[in-house]
Design a protein around this motif. Structure first.
Motif, PDB file in Angstrom:
ATOM      1  N   ARG A 240       6.175 -14.628   0.774  1.00 50.49           N
ATOM      2  CA  ARG A 240       5.404 -13.409   0.533  1.00 50.49           C
ATOM      3  C   ARG A 240       3.938 -13.692   0.843  1.00 50.49           C
ATOM      4  NH1 ARG A 240       8.301 -10.869  -4.942  1.00 50.49           N
ATOM      5  NH2 ARG A 240      10.432 -11.408  -4.308  1.00 50.49           N
TER       6      ARG A 240
ATOM      7  N   THR B 273      -0.003 -11.510   1.815  1.00 52.41           N
ATOM      8  CA  THR B 273      -0.651 -10.201   1.907  1.00 52.41           C
ATOM      9  C   THR B 273      -1.017  -9.877   3.346  1.00 52.41           C
ATOM     10  OG1 THR B 273      -2.932 -10.964   1.626  1.00 52.41           O
ATOM     11  CG2 THR B 273      -1.643 -10.552  -0.388  1.00 52.41           C
TER      12      THR B 273
ATOM     13  N   ILE C 160       2.819  -7.909   2.256  1.00 54.77           N
ATOM     14  CA  ILE C 160       2.597  -7.006   1.135  1.00 54.77           C
ATOM     15  C   ILE C 160       1.165  -6.485   1.118  1.00 54.77           C
ATOM     16  CG2 ILE C 160       4.368  -8.172  -0.225  1.00 54.77           C
ATOM     17  CD1 ILE C 160       2.160  -9.525  -1.843  1.00 54.77           C
TER      18      ILE C 160
ATOM     19  N   PHE D  62       7.733 -11.333   3.614  1.00 49.67           N
ATOM     20  CA  PHE D  62       7.329 -10.034   3.091  1.00 49.67           C
ATOM     21  C   PHE D  62       5.823  -9.908   3.271  1.00 49.67           C
ATOM     22  CE2 PHE D  62      11.169 -10.616   0.324  1.00 49.67           C
ATOM     23  CZ  PHE D  62      11.860  -9.477   0.733  1.00 49.67           C
TER      24      PHE D  62
ATOM     25  N   PHE E 279       5.395  -3.108   1.188  1.00 52.94           N
ATOM     26  CA  PHE E 279       5.693  -4.308   1.967  1.00 52.94           C
ATOM     27  C   PHE E 279       6.520  -3.946   3.196  1.00 52.94           C
ATOM     28  CE2 PHE E 279       9.717  -4.592  -0.607  1.00 52.94           C
ATOM     29  CZ  PHE E 279      10.641  -4.726   0.429  1.00 52.94           C
TER      30      PHE E 279
ATOM     31  N   MET F  91      11.724  -5.856  -3.237  1.00 54.81           N
ATOM     32  CA  MET F  91      11.782  -7.172  -2.586  1.00 54.81           C
ATOM     33  C   MET F  91      13.003  -7.949  -3.057  1.00 54.81           C
ATOM     34  SD  MET F  91       7.903  -8.678  -2.271  1.00 54.81           S
ATOM     35  CE  MET F  91       6.699  -7.518  -2.897  1.00 54.81           C
TER      36      MET F  91
END
Length: 532
Positions: A360, A362, A420, A418, A443, A325
């Motif tokens: 970022r 999930t 992830i 991102f 990711f 990342m």
């Protein structure tokens, strides 16, 4: 001087007969150039300056009074309507004359205006555009006769003095002309241009020569690619060249192009990924490696997909997906710097803020946010999938969930973000999280709904890797599966591959974003097209 295109099917300006007349006229001029003892295809032309370099010497153009005093010219790099009337300005300075450096330039004729014993021409090279002043008195009879044989699109050279016209236009006042190449085909019509997208891609040479901004877009692509290499060199990565012909179509989920090696009587595949050979190099002790090269996937064509594209894959021993990342951010930010852009860039009707650090989030967080469904509830996910037309019969829950993610979540991601921690079952080359083996340390970077990068904490357990290669998830087609056994790769892992992070970036899509190009074909010089 008026010209029409040699072939412009999108607007049918010329009939075939008219096109032939234009070409015949140009060939007749070419014959006359030969009669002047000149080669219409030119020869070596040394010591010329780029037009941008000539423009940079504007400060050397000055007004010299009779007493020798030098006066700097007023600002020229302004809107034409705001330019000073140089005739009046010179009169205000009193008796004197303009002086400027002798320069040599070459370029394609983009505009030509005949005015009796004077001729104004705009030439263009890959750095810019500049006006020429050609006077019969200044260049002589022979060169002025030559100038009368010039057509739009011809490539010429000029020696002369850099100066400024009465209207404030920076100009080369020609003293000697050189003919370098005849353009037999006329360019597209000035006000219509070449607008048909397929024709522009098919005749990219015309698109580059005559359509504004195209050259700069592809030069920016070159700068971006060079910046990627520089960024990786800064981090001590070694660039390698892997094979393009593979005996196994591994490393990605894609349909390959199939070819045949005659001498070995062997069926081979054009590579669909760079990954597995690069990981072999980690085993061999090359701790930071990458390849930037062409990849081939025998799949559909769309504004975001081309069967032949440029991929960057990077592998770093003793790293993980978090290392990747940080590296991804650096590569992208450095590329923006390389083309002189701001971190907030336009993309279509929107703006994208590339100021680091990137967001970022999930996979599961974004799934729930954009569908309203608990991603851990397989029954609820399957019910939602059915409601939006996704087939769920006999399919693995994570395959269903990922199809919903692709359908409803990806397009909603403005980014850069991102995404992830993906479901482990759909990531067979990825290491699992220590505290949750159902989640893979993976990711994907999304910008405006488009996947730009994909990265893993790489799986280096040979026994688990072998097991996953043998596993085909229910409901996942063979071409969408990475479950393709590569015995030599498993053998390599058994020798010991260090823990590592791996990254893939689609260079074409990155260039699309950074140059505000809406289709992938606009950033590929020669995309695949059906034969004419």
């Amino acid at each position: 001087m008026s010209e029409t295109p040699a072939d412009n099917p999108e607007n049918n300006v010329d009939s075939a007969e008219e096109q032939q007349m234009h070409v015949a006229s140009r060939r007749e001029k070419m014959r006359k150039i030969e009669e002047l003892g000149l080669d219409p295809w030119g020869s070596r032309f040394d010591d010329r300056l780029l037009i941008s370099e000539i423009r940079a010497r504007v400060g050397e153009v000055q007004y010299q009074k009779e007493d020798g005093t030098l006066v700097e010219l007023p600002e020229l790099d302004v809107d034409p309507e705001q330019r000073v009337n140089m005739r009046e300005w010179r009169a205000e300075q009193g008796p004197g004359s303009e002086i400027g450096p002798k320069v040599r330039a070459a370029g394609r004729i983009m505009l030509k205006r005949d005015k009796g014993k004077l001729c104004f021409i705009d030439i263009q090279d890959w750095s810019g555009r500049l006006q020429l002043f050609i006077g019969k008195k200044q260049v002589g009879e022979a060169d002025f006769e030559l100038a009368g044989l010039f057509d739009l699109g011809d490539i010429i050279g000029v020696d002369g003095r850099l100066g400024v016209t009465n209207t404030g236009e920076l100009t080369i006042f020609a003293e000697k002309l050189h003919f370098l190449t005849k353009s037999i085909e006329p360019p597209p019509a000035k006000h219509l241009g070449m607008t048909d997208p397929e024709l522009r891609q098919r005749r990219r040479y015309v698109d580059l020569a005559y359509n504004e901004g195209v050259q700069q877009r592809f030069l920016n692509r070159t700068k971006i690619v060079q910046s990627v290499r520089n960024s990786l060199a800064d981090e001590n990565f070694a660039e390698i060249e892997g094979p393009t012909l593979h005996s196994i179509a591994g490393g990605a989920a894609a349909r390959p192009f199939v070819t045949h090696h005659n001498a070995l009587d062997l069926e081979l595949y054009m590579r669909i990924a760079l990954e597995l050979h690069l990981k072999r190099l980690l085993v061999g002790g090359l701790e930071r490696v990458y390849e930037l090269g062409r990849v081939y996937r025998n799949e559909g064509i769309s504004p975001r997909h081309n069967p032949e594209f440029t991929m960057l894959e990077v592998y770093q021993a003793f790293g993980d997906y978090r290392s990747m990342m940080d590296l991804t951010e650096k590569i992208i930010v450095d590329a923006i710097d390389a083309i002189g852009g701001q971190y907030v860039l336009p993309f279509g009707e929107h703006e994208v803020d590339f100021t680091p650090p990137f967001q970022r989030a999930t996979y599961n967080e974004l799934f729930q946010k954009h569908t309203g469904v608990d991603p851990s509830d397989a029954a609820a996910v399957a019910s939602y999938a059915s409601s939006i037309g996704i087939d769920t019969e006999g399919r693995h829950p994570d395959v269903i969930k990922n199809e919903v993610f692709e359908e409803k979540v990806e397009d909603a991601l403005e980014g850069p973000v991102f995404v992830i921690d993906y479901p482990a079952s759909i990531c067979p080359l990825t290491k699992r999280k220590k505290d949750n083996p159902e989640i893979a340390e993976r990711f994907e970077l999304f910008v405006r709904g488009m996947e730009i990068a994909n990265a893993y904490t790489e799986l280096n357990d040979p026994d688990l890797q072998e097991q996953l290669f043998k596993t085909q998830l229910d409901g996942l087609s063979e071409e969408d599966s990475m479950a393709k056994m590569d015995n030599d790769f498993i053998r390599a892992l058994r020798y010991g591959m260090p823990p590592a992070g791996g990254l893939g970036i689609g260079i074409d899509r990155l260039v699309m974003l950074l140059t505000n190009s809406q289709t992938i074909r606009d950033v590929i010089l020669f995309p695949l097209l059906r034969p004419e």
